[in-house]
Scaffold this active site. Structure first.
Site, PDB file in Angstrom:
ATOM      1  N   GLU A 154       0.828  -1.213   0.000  1.00  0.00           N
ATOM      2  CA  GLU A 154       0.000   0.000   0.000  1.00  0.00           C
ATOM      3  C   GLU A 154       0.859   1.258   0.000  1.00  0.00           C
ATOM      4  O   GLU A 154       1.813   1.390   0.767  1.00  0.00           O
ATOM      5  CB  GLU A 154      -0.922   0.057   1.214  1.00  0.00           C
ATOM      6  CG  GLU A 154      -1.775   1.333   1.216  1.00  0.00           C
ATOM      7  CD  GLU A 154      -2.505   1.604   2.510  1.00  0.00           C
ATOM      8  OE1 GLU A 154      -3.171   2.665   2.593  1.00  0.00           O
ATOM      9  OE2 GLU A 154      -2.418   0.789   3.436  1.00  0.00           O
ATOM     10  N   ASP A 219       8.289   5.185  15.762  1.00  0.00           N
ATOM     11  CA  ASP A 219       8.127   6.621  15.523  1.00  0.00           C
ATOM     12  C   ASP A 219       8.426   7.357  16.827  1.00  0.00           C
ATOM     13  O   ASP A 219       7.802   7.087  17.855  1.00  0.00           O
ATOM     14  CB  ASP A 219       6.697   6.911  15.060  1.00  0.00           C
ATOM     15  CG  ASP A 219       6.449   8.392  14.789  1.00  0.00           C
ATOM     16  OD1 ASP A 219       7.423   9.163  14.740  1.00  0.00           O
ATOM     17  OD2 ASP A 219       5.272   8.773  14.628  1.00  0.00           O
ATOM     18  N   ASP A 221       8.648  11.202  18.299  1.00  0.00           N
ATOM     19  CA  ASP A 221       8.294  12.578  17.973  1.00  0.00           C
ATOM     20  C   ASP A 221       8.701  13.500  19.118  1.00  0.00           C
ATOM     21  O   ASP A 221       8.456  13.203  20.289  1.00  0.00           O
ATOM     22  CB  ASP A 221       6.788  12.691  17.732  1.00  0.00           C
ATOM     23  CG  ASP A 221       6.409  13.997  17.052  1.00  0.00           C
ATOM     24  OD1 ASP A 221       6.570  15.054  17.682  1.00  0.00           O
ATOM     25  OD2 ASP A 221       5.955  13.962  15.898  1.00  0.00           O
ATOM     26  N   CYS A 238      15.823  22.308  18.374  1.00  0.00           N
ATOM     27  CA  CYS A 238      17.153  22.908  18.369  1.00  0.00           C
ATOM     28  C   CYS A 238      18.186  21.823  18.659  1.00  0.00           C
ATOM     29  O   CYS A 238      17.848  20.662  18.896  1.00  0.00           O
ATOM     30  CB  CYS A 238      17.259  24.032  19.396  1.00  0.00           C
ATOM     31  SG  CYS A 238      17.227  23.462  21.119  1.00  0.00           S
ATOM     32  N   CYS A 241      17.621  19.934  22.245  1.00  0.00           N
ATOM     33  CA  CYS A 241      16.604  18.890  22.385  1.00  0.00           C
ATOM     34  C   CYS A 241      16.764  17.784  21.354  1.00  0.00           C
ATOM     35  O   CYS A 241      16.211  16.689  21.520  1.00  0.00           O
ATOM     36  CB  CYS A 241      15.198  19.479  22.344  1.00  0.00           C
ATOM     37  SG  CYS A 241      14.794  20.476  20.904  1.00  0.00           S
ATOM     38  N   SER A 270      12.352  12.639  10.138  1.00  0.00           N
ATOM     39  CA  SER A 270      10.962  12.836   9.734  1.00  0.00           C
ATOM     40  C   SER A 270      10.761  14.086   8.902  1.00  0.00           C
ATOM     41  O   SER A 270       9.687  14.302   8.339  1.00  0.00           O
ATOM     42  CB  SER A 270      10.051  12.899  10.967  1.00  0.00           C
ATOM     43  OG  SER A 270      10.264  14.114  11.676  1.00  0.00           O
ATOM     44  N   HIS A 276      12.133   8.214  12.401  1.00  0.00           N
ATOM     45  CA  HIS A 276      11.419   6.966  12.135  1.00  0.00           C
ATOM     46  C   HIS A 276      12.437   5.844  11.979  1.00  0.00           C
ATOM     47  O   HIS A 276      13.533   6.066  11.464  1.00  0.00           O
ATOM     48  CB  HIS A 276      10.585   7.068  10.857  1.00  0.00           C
ATOM     49  CG  HIS A 276       9.548   8.142  10.901  1.00  0.00           C
ATOM     50  ND1 HIS A 276       9.055   8.758   9.760  1.00  0.00           N
ATOM     51  CD2 HIS A 276       8.899   8.718  11.942  1.00  0.00           C
ATOM     52  CE1 HIS A 276       8.146   9.658  10.107  1.00  0.00           C
ATOM     53  NE2 HIS A 276       8.039   9.657  11.420  1.00  0.00           N
TER      54      HIS A 276
END
Length: 526
Positions: A154, A219, A221, A238, A241, A270, A276
């Site tokens: 897919e 994942d 984030d 930045c 982090c 990402s 990821h």
């Protein structure tokens, strides 16, 4: 070099023409000048000038989720209606009208339309000349050991209008490329391999349409770290982090290779604020949802919603070997990043979040008072005082508190749903993030500390680099053997993808092919 009327050249030429948006701004600016003197004269009357309003439009357009937020949606009327209303607003402006005029309402829909057209033009060039369709097909077909592997995969697309197209499938890389050039999506997602071609899903019942295989994916984030990072919030990222992403890469990558024995692992930026991970080993692709849930549970250490203060609750002082290895990685970042750079103990508001993780009220109260009375103490000094206070009490319940605090502030925070769900989608490597324009490039896990997300090439930079290719050196008509990406800053990332990921899978694919031939030979032996 791009031809005389190539998309990049046309775009460059058009940029000098006066667009409807520029005309609207110019007219609004002329009126402001009459009212307040100067282009930004509106500021003198207590209202922001046109330039400031444009800056706000730009910043607003970057808010929202991964699918984008229509910054023009807060204004009524279509772009066509906005153009019809424009002359009535800007003609015969007096001072009162200027003070009440909403420039955003007039210009924003036109700006969005122009930016969308501009992005579509850049994407057309990018997909035609830079996107590695051949290499992506080589990966996702896995050597055609199973001839249905690519055809039953897919793909989904998000268009500039936010239309979302799912369950697309293709026979070849060329067919996929033709469709992407036709649709020019702002986002490409990759899904599972199904028992039926996804494009034929409507021909069968939903219960008969089943995902068979999918890479094991993770994942991470940056927004999941908002409660602990002090430098940025939301979509902002930045160098400080970004260390959270480096920790996540090192912890998960080590666990996948050493604890589970997986070899073929691809880490991808990402495009904005996260990373990821694609685990492509055959064993990983065949994992059931239950097995994926077990792996996620094995990795999870930080658990609980935003209303739960203490999110790390490991049993006993003896850590599982995997967590012990992760702790070793995390501990190397805690002092230099969390204490010295982010200064999580520098203010009462910040240290209160740390102290609430200590179950002993007297220790919390004493440390709070001590830190208030010594405002010049460093975060490292306060951390040492915290550990000393816990050790003095000699209570079993306090023995692991400093360890748990360290893990809560450094350990990876995974999106479990992405990893567990077989039919969940994940953004394709090498697509362009529609908000930042940056390409989703691979990351070397061995050098993730050196990765700089702000240095990742943007689609506009890449198109400019294509413009500088000497005549005859490019591959605009497909006659040259040298692909265009070789002449751009995308080259090291595609080279890494081929060298470190595709080449590594080659031997595994060849082994699978040999095994398949042996099975066929056995079937032919009477």
């Amino acid at each position: 070099m791009l031809g005389g009327d190539s998309p990049a050249r046309v775009r460059a030429a058009d940029s000098t023409a006066e667009s409807p948006a520029r005309a609207a701004l110019a007219e609004a600016g002329t009126g402001e000048k009459r009212a307040g003197g100067g282009v930004d004269g509106g500021a003198a009357n207590g209202s922001p000038g046109p330039r400031k309003r444009w800056a706000r439009i730009d910043s607003d357009s970057d808010e929202g989720d991964e699918h984008g937020d229509d910054s023009g949606a807060r204004h009524s009327g279509s772009p066509a209606q906005a153009r019809q209303q424009q002359p009535a607003v800007v003609d015969d402006l007096d001072e009162t009208a200027l003070q009440t005029m909403d420039v955003d309402a007039i210009v924003a829909p036109i700006i969005k339309q122009e930016l969308t057209a501009d992005l579509a033009l850049l994407l057309t060039i990018f997909y035609k000349r830079l996107f590695p369709f051949k290499e992506m097909h080589q990966w996702l077909s896995y050597g055609n050991v199973d001839p249905n592997y690519f055809t039953h995969r897919e793909f989904s697309f998000t268009q500039a209008s936010d239309a979302y197209i799912r369950f697309q499938s293709y026979k070849t890389a060329d067919e996929l490329k033709s469709e992407i050039l036709r649709l020019c999506p702002v986002k490409i997602d990759i899904g599972a391999v199904y028992n039926v071609k996804p494009k034929d899903a409507r021909a069968v019942s939903s219960s008969a349409f089943v995902p068979l295989e999918r890479e094991l994916v993770f994942d991470v984030d940056m927004t999941d770290y908002d409660e602990i990072r002090t430098c940025c919030k939301g979509a902002e990222v930045c160098g400080k982090c970004w260390n959270f992403m480096s920790i996540a890469i090192k912890v998960v990558d080590r666990a996948m290779r050493e604890d589970f024995g997986f070899k073929h692992i691809l880490w991808v930026f990402s495009g904005r604020r996260g990373v990821h991970c694609w685990v492509a080993d055959q064993r990983a692709r065949k994992l059931t949802a239950e097995a994926r849930r077990a792996i996620v549970s094995y990795l999870e250490v930080v658990k609980g919603g935003e209303n739960m203060a203490k999110k790390v609750n490991l049993r006993g002082a003896q850590m599982h070997p995997s967590i012990s290895s992760s702790y070793t990685i995390c501990s190397k970042y805690f002092v230099p990043v969390l204490l010295e750079e982010m200064k999580i103990l520098s203010t009462q508001e910040r240290w209160a979040k740390v102290l609430q993780l200590i179950p002993d009220e007297s220790i919390r109260r004493n440390l709070d008072a001590a830190w208030k009375s010594h405002p010049n103490a460093t975060d490292t000094e306060r951390w040492n005082q915290l550990k000393a206070a816990l050790a003095r009490e000699q209570k079993p319940m306090l023995n692991t508190i400093s360890r748990d605090i360290l893990l809560q502030y450094t350990y990876p925070r995974l999106d479990a749903h992405v990893s567990i769900g077989m039919n969940h989608l994940l953004k394709s490597p090498f697509c362009v993030h529609p908000k930042t324009g940056r390409v989703c490039v691979p990351i070397d896990p061995k050098a993730c500390d050196k990765f700089d997300p702000s240095a990742v090439p943007t689609i506009e930079e890449l198109v400019h680099e294509l413009d500088k290719i000497p005549a005859g050196a490019g591959n605009t008509d497909g006659s040259s053997r040298t692909p265009d990406y070789e002449h751009t800053s995308l080259k090291p990332y595609i080279d890494m993808f081929k060298r470190d990921f595709l080449a590594g899978m080659g031997e595994s694919i060849r082994s699978a092919l040999r095994a398949k031939r042996e099975d066929l030979d056995k079937e032919l032996t009477f």
